[in-house]
Design a protein around this motif. Sequence first.
Motif, mmCIF file in Angstrom:
data_model
loop_
_atom_site.group_PDB
_atom_site.id
_atom_site.type_symbol
_atom_site.label_atom_id
_atom_site.label_comp_id
_atom_site.label_asym_id
_atom_site.label_seq_id
_atom_site.Cartn_x
_atom_site.Cartn_y
_atom_site.Cartn_z
ATOM 1 N N VAL A 31 43.010 80.699 14.197
ATOM 2 C CA VAL A 31 43.386 79.281 14.139
ATOM 3 C C VAL A 31 42.755 78.660 12.897
ATOM 4 N N ARG A 32 43.554 77.881 12.169
ATOM 5 C CA ARG A 32 43.071 77.233 10.944
ATOM 6 C C ARG A 32 43.303 75.726 11.030
ATOM 7 N N VAL A 33 42.345 74.964 10.505
ATOM 8 C CA VAL A 33 42.456 73.512 10.383
ATOM 9 C C VAL A 33 42.134 73.149 8.935
ATOM 10 N N THR A 34 42.788 72.147 8.407
ATOM 11 C CA THR A 34 42.541 71.696 7.038
ATOM 12 C C THR A 34 41.046 71.456 6.813
ATOM 13 N N GLY A 35 40.530 71.969 5.718
ATOM 14 C CA GLY A 35 39.108 71.869 5.430
ATOM 15 C C GLY A 35 38.710 70.549 4.787
ATOM 16 N N PRO A 36 37.421 70.405 4.466
ATOM 17 C CA PRO A 36 36.928 69.165 3.843
ATOM 18 C C PRO A 36 37.583 68.918 2.496
ATOM 19 N N ALA A 37 37.738 67.652 2.148
ATOM 20 C CA ALA A 37 38.331 67.282 0.863
ATOM 21 C C ALA A 37 37.405 67.681 -0.275
ATOM 22 N N VAL A 95 37.215 69.674 12.598
ATOM 23 C CA VAL A 95 36.295 70.739 12.203
ATOM 24 C C VAL A 95 37.117 71.903 11.684
ATOM 25 N N SER A 96 36.682 72.490 10.569
ATOM 26 C CA SER A 96 37.395 73.598 9.942
ATOM 27 C C SER A 96 36.425 74.714 9.614
ATOM 28 N N GLU A 97 36.604 75.877 10.253
ATOM 29 C CA GLU A 97 35.745 77.037 10.009
ATOM 30 C C GLU A 97 34.264 76.663 10.120
ATOM 31 N N GLY A 98 33.943 75.869 11.129
ATOM 32 C CA GLY A 98 32.569 75.472 11.382
ATOM 33 C C GLY A 98 32.069 74.303 10.551
ATOM 34 N N ARG A 99 32.916 73.779 9.664
ATOM 35 C CA ARG A 99 32.521 72.648 8.808
ATOM 36 C C ARG A 99 33.089 71.366 9.394
ATOM 37 N N VAL A 100 32.231 70.398 9.643
ATOM 38 C CA VAL A 100 32.681 69.125 10.201
ATOM 39 C C VAL A 100 33.281 68.280 9.087
ATOM 40 N N VAL A 101 34.564 68.016 9.195
ATOM 41 C CA VAL A 101 35.263 67.173 8.228
ATOM 42 C C VAL A 101 35.128 65.709 8.618
#
Length: 261
Positions: A31-37, A95-101
């Motif tokens: 599963v993928r979610v858009t990452g931080p800008a 959250v994307s790959e453990g990074r809170v956006v």
Amino acid sequence: IRVETLEERVEAGPLRVFVGRVDLTDPRVDVRVTGPAEARPGDPTGTEAHLETVPDFRERTGAVVAVNANFFGKLDGAPARWEERQPVDVRGPSVSEGRVVSGAGDGGFPTLLLDAGRTARITCARDADLGGADDAVAGIADRTSGACLLVERGENRGAAASEGIGGRHPRTAAGLSRDGRELFLVVVDGRQPGWSVGATLEELGALLLRLGAWDAVNLDGGGSSSFVYEPRDAPAVRNRPSDGRFRPVANAIGVVLGPGR
């Protein structure tokens, strides 16, 4: 991943529904979610994302299926209409790959959370609930009624939404089966008489229950609702956005099929 298109009818007219069923127990599923800008010159304070269409997200990530996710808001000095690469504020947890956006704060947002092992849950999340999340997307709670989840433990909560959020619109939703093994990504087209009139939240909740969801969250809808399925060995499936084109959005959730882990 199994995709189906449904043609239903409500009193107001026809509904066109696009459904992606994802087996979270399959080791190929990622599963993928858009990452931080990435910071860009001139980005205003508070920039959490740059707008991108779901088809562009799908192509960039290699996802087989993808839908739009969080609501988002304009920042000072933004264009009047949503434009690609426009800096925006993401509403609710992402959250994307453990990074809170984007965080949840203390208000509580209807949120889909997945850990690195693809164990998933849906809850009305605050910041404390984001610990251990590898990916997350969210909708917004109804400020008038306080309603949070669309479906909660097998109960349709859509009727609790106020008219402002619960009216008839294009819709995007995510749901989970009772055992947490199956993820549902659902889009209902709307604002197109003769094709699809859109759904109320109560109708959307009932639809998710019929599909087999035990819990579900209403994501950003209206002109943002986007469903894109492009497998290697089958015809592509895309919804018909109410704007007549895919609107650039703050983030998307998609599924990449890898070799297995």
